[in-house]
Scaffold this motif. Sequence first.
Motif, mmCIF file in Angstrom:
data_model
loop_
_atom_site.group_PDB
_atom_site.id
_atom_site.type_symbol
_atom_site.label_atom_id
_atom_site.label_comp_id
_atom_site.label_asym_id
_atom_site.label_seq_id
_atom_site.Cartn_x
_atom_site.Cartn_y
_atom_site.Cartn_z
ATOM 1 N N SER A 28 45.806 23.084 28.845
ATOM 2 C CA SER A 28 45.900 23.287 30.294
ATOM 3 C C SER A 28 47.181 24.009 30.687
ATOM 4 C CB SER A 28 45.824 21.942 31.016
ATOM 5 O OG SER A 28 46.913 21.103 30.618
ATOM 6 N N ARG A 29 48.170 24.048 29.782
ATOM 7 C CA ARG A 29 49.432 24.731 30.083
ATOM 8 C C ARG A 29 49.479 26.147 29.515
ATOM 9 N NH1 ARG A 29 53.940 22.575 27.945
ATOM 10 N NH2 ARG A 29 53.085 20.937 26.619
ATOM 11 N N ILE A 30 48.333 26.636 29.053
ATOM 12 C CA ILE A 30 48.226 28.016 28.573
ATOM 13 C C ILE A 30 47.276 28.763 29.501
ATOM 14 C CG2 ILE A 30 47.569 29.512 26.658
ATOM 15 C CD1 ILE A 30 48.187 27.219 24.751
ATOM 16 N N ILE A 31 47.775 29.769 30.183
ATOM 17 C CA ILE A 31 46.994 30.527 31.174
ATOM 18 C C ILE A 31 46.872 31.965 30.677
ATOM 19 C CG2 ILE A 31 46.861 31.277 33.576
ATOM 20 C CD1 ILE A 31 48.824 28.921 34.210
ATOM 21 N N THR A 32 45.639 32.434 30.532
ATOM 22 C CA THR A 32 45.395 33.764 29.979
ATOM 23 C C THR A 32 44.515 34.572 30.916
ATOM 24 O OG1 THR A 32 45.523 32.891 27.720
ATOM 25 C CG2 THR A 32 44.497 35.051 28.008
ATOM 26 N N ILE A 33 44.952 35.798 31.218
ATOM 27 C CA ILE A 33 44.150 36.715 32.033
ATOM 28 C C ILE A 33 44.134 38.079 31.351
ATOM 29 C CG2 ILE A 33 43.893 37.864 34.258
ATOM 30 C CD1 ILE A 33 45.504 35.560 35.502
ATOM 31 N N ASN A 34 42.949 38.602 31.089
ATOM 32 C CA ASN A 34 42.798 39.969 30.590
ATOM 33 C C ASN A 34 42.245 40.809 31.742
ATOM 34 O OD1 ASN A 34 41.970 42.418 29.434
ATOM 35 N ND2 ASN A 34 41.571 41.463 27.460
ATOM 36 N N PHE A 35 43.021 41.749 32.213
ATOM 37 C CA PHE A 35 42.649 42.495 33.412
ATOM 38 C C PHE A 35 41.591 43.560 33.162
ATOM 39 C CE2 PHE A 35 46.760 40.652 34.498
ATOM 40 C CZ PHE A 35 46.436 40.055 35.709
ATOM 41 N N GLU A 36 41.144 43.688 31.936
ATOM 42 C CA GLU A 36 39.992 44.548 31.668
ATOM 43 C C GLU A 36 38.694 43.744 31.692
ATOM 44 O OE1 GLU A 36 40.825 47.022 28.214
ATOM 45 O OE2 GLU A 36 41.789 48.431 29.589
ATOM 46 N N ASP A 37 38.807 42.437 31.893
ATOM 47 C CA ASP A 37 37.654 41.558 32.081
ATOM 48 C C ASP A 37 37.332 41.534 33.571
ATOM 49 O OD1 ASP A 37 35.866 39.464 32.391
ATOM 50 O OD2 ASP A 37 36.892 38.139 30.968
ATOM 51 N N LEU A 38 36.121 41.965 33.933
ATOM 52 C CA LEU A 38 35.758 42.058 35.348
ATOM 53 C C LEU A 38 35.779 40.704 36.050
ATOM 54 C CD1 LEU A 38 32.870 44.702 35.389
ATOM 55 C CD2 LEU A 38 35.223 44.954 36.195
ATOM 56 N N SER A 39 35.756 39.617 35.276
ATOM 57 C CA SER A 39 35.851 38.293 35.894
ATOM 58 C C SER A 39 37.160 38.130 36.659
ATOM 59 C CB SER A 39 35.752 37.205 34.819
ATOM 60 O OG SER A 39 34.537 37.297 34.106
ATOM 61 N N PHE A 40 38.166 38.896 36.260
ATOM 62 C CA PHE A 40 39.483 38.791 36.900
ATOM 63 C C PHE A 40 39.788 40.002 37.782
ATOM 64 C CE2 PHE A 40 39.974 36.406 32.837
ATOM 65 C CZ PHE A 40 40.195 35.150 33.386
ATOM 66 N N TYR A 41 38.764 40.752 38.151
ATOM 67 C CA TYR A 41 38.996 42.006 38.892
ATOM 68 C C TYR A 41 39.750 41.760 40.200
ATOM 69 C CZ TYR A 41 38.225 46.612 40.894
ATOM 70 O OH TYR A 41 38.419 47.856 41.439
ATOM 71 N N ASP A 42 39.411 40.676 40.903
ATOM 72 C CA ASP A 42 40.058 40.406 42.190
ATOM 73 C C ASP A 42 41.551 40.121 42.029
ATOM 74 O OD1 ASP A 42 37.648 40.743 43.432
ATOM 75 O OD2 ASP A 42 37.216 38.597 43.635
ATOM 76 N N LEU A 43 41.958 39.725 40.815
ATOM 77 C CA LEU A 43 43.370 39.414 40.584
ATOM 78 C C LEU A 43 44.203 40.661 40.320
ATOM 79 C CD1 LEU A 43 43.122 36.180 38.388
ATOM 80 C CD2 LEU A 43 43.269 36.396 40.889
ATOM 81 N N ARG A 44 43.588 41.833 40.385
ATOM 82 C CA ARG A 44 44.370 43.069 40.275
ATOM 83 C C ARG A 44 45.228 43.294 41.520
ATOM 84 N NH1 ARG A 44 40.862 47.741 37.116
ATOM 85 N NH2 ARG A 44 40.265 46.480 35.306
ATOM 86 N N ASP A 45 44.958 42.528 42.553
ATOM 87 C CA ASP A 45 45.837 42.510 43.727
ATOM 88 C C ASP A 45 46.979 41.540 43.428
ATOM 89 O OD1 ASP A 45 46.126 42.949 46.888
ATOM 90 O OD2 ASP A 45 46.523 40.838 46.407
ATOM 91 N N PHE A 46 48.216 42.014 43.525
ATOM 92 C CA PHE A 46 49.345 41.202 43.071
ATOM 93 C C PHE A 46 49.504 39.912 43.874
ATOM 94 C CE2 PHE A 46 51.392 43.573 46.452
ATOM 95 C CZ PHE A 46 52.395 42.725 46.930
ATOM 96 N N ARG A 47 49.123 39.933 45.142
ATOM 97 C CA ARG A 47 49.228 38.711 45.945
ATOM 98 C C ARG A 47 48.214 37.672 45.462
ATOM 99 N NH1 ARG A 47 49.113 43.039 49.267
ATOM 100 N NH2 ARG A 47 51.002 43.573 50.430
ATOM 101 N N ALA A 48 46.983 38.132 45.207
ATOM 102 C CA ALA A 48 45.950 37.215 44.723
ATOM 103 C C ALA A 48 46.339 36.661 43.348
ATOM 104 C CB ALA A 48 44.605 37.939 44.648
ATOM 105 N N LEU A 49 46.912 37.511 42.519
ATOM 106 C CA LEU A 49 47.339 37.068 41.193
ATOM 107 C C LEU A 49 48.422 36.002 41.304
ATOM 108 C CD1 LEU A 49 47.461 37.269 38.108
ATOM 109 C CD2 LEU A 49 49.047 39.209 38.382
ATOM 110 N N ASN A 50 49.380 36.232 42.150
ATOM 111 C CA ASN A 50 50.470 35.267 42.304
ATOM 112 C C ASN A 50 49.950 33.918 42.802
ATOM 113 O OD1 ASN A 50 53.495 34.890 42.278
ATOM 114 N ND2 ASN A 50 53.042 34.325 44.411
#
Length: 402
Positions: free
Chosen positions: A52-74
């Motif tokens: 639970s303390r390991i957080i992984t995001i691959n921005f080429e995965d469309l599941s995380f497309y909305d997180l390409r906005d820096f505010r949403a990512l933060n």
Amino acid sequence: MKIISRPYYLEFLIRHKDKPLIKVISGVRRAGKSVLFQLFREELLASGVEESRIITINFEDLSFYDLRDFRALNTYLEERLTSNDKHYIFLDEVQHVDKFELVADSLFIKENVDLYLTGSNAYFMSSQLATNLTGRYVQIEVLPLSFKEFLAGQEHDAETKTRLEYFNDYLFSGFPYLLQTQSYQERIEYLQGIYHSIVLNDVVARVGVANPDMLERIIRTLLSSIGSQVSTNKLRNTLVSQHVAISHHSLESYLNTLIDSLLFYAVPRFDVKGRKLLQRLEKYYTVDLGFRQLLLPDHPQDLGHMIENLVYLELRRRYSKVYVGNIGKYEVDFVVVTDQGAYEYYQVSQTTLDPKTLDRELRPLKAIKDQFPKYLLTLDSIQPTANYEGIIKQNLVDWLLE
């Protein structure tokens, strides 16, 4: 899919774990950055870190497309920092996030965050990251497989296939996935996919290249010029001879985008006697010989320049400063400067069994009068090692496996 160990890179991550620095992993697409993160996450889990303390995001995965906005990512990351215990955050291909450096800066000041980033081009390193996070990060570049890694990844039987046969396979390409392929066609199709990803995503889309056909002509010309000194004027004259009109300024722009995409390295010349960099006639080396196989399939096999490219990449793995040497009227294939400020000199030749060839290759090294190590690397199996007045001859394959 078989996971190939990358101990050199993994040790870098382990060495800097929990230190107040952002860990940045750069490198061309498909060189193995994401797999490196996977290997390191396994190390963390094995050491007792809760999943639970390991957080992984691959921005080429469309599941995380909305997180390409820096505010949403933060916001997404803040919600997952659920305790004061250390959280390990992996942001893969982070160049897709506009203003990602603001998120990185915010995470950096949190005591319960250890941050790891990857990117597939040099834009994010040269602009956002370097400008805004100076002194707050350490970086390492992941290259396609070294020959030692390539050999370790083989399910081989030493009695049926020789080390030299494996080296011939390695000359085709060092991209890790190709170890899983069986046919020439499958390998070419995979290389085609990487090439198009780099050109379309890291060059054309990023900087708005107006003429992709022109870009490919330049790439082909550079691939056919590996090991040769290249100037913008010389390259432009070559294109003009092919009835391709291009301005000096446009050509410079194209070359810069190819370097920033990590498809090529422009290696400056170094004046050995004056201990200074020269400003003209760099050499260009490609990040992987597979692109030569892809784009120049009918080109005569120039083994000498191919192994020179391999030596450059291996030196780049081992040292942070690698140059083309210049000593008076002679050229030294490579000069490296170690982290301790010492020098090493390398000549590369397919073979030096002909006395005239041997004399030609030794001449530049003999012209260097200091006492730093000097090496001659060849593929000779007859007399593979020798000592010529302190110049050490080594077999290239043996040297790659050191």
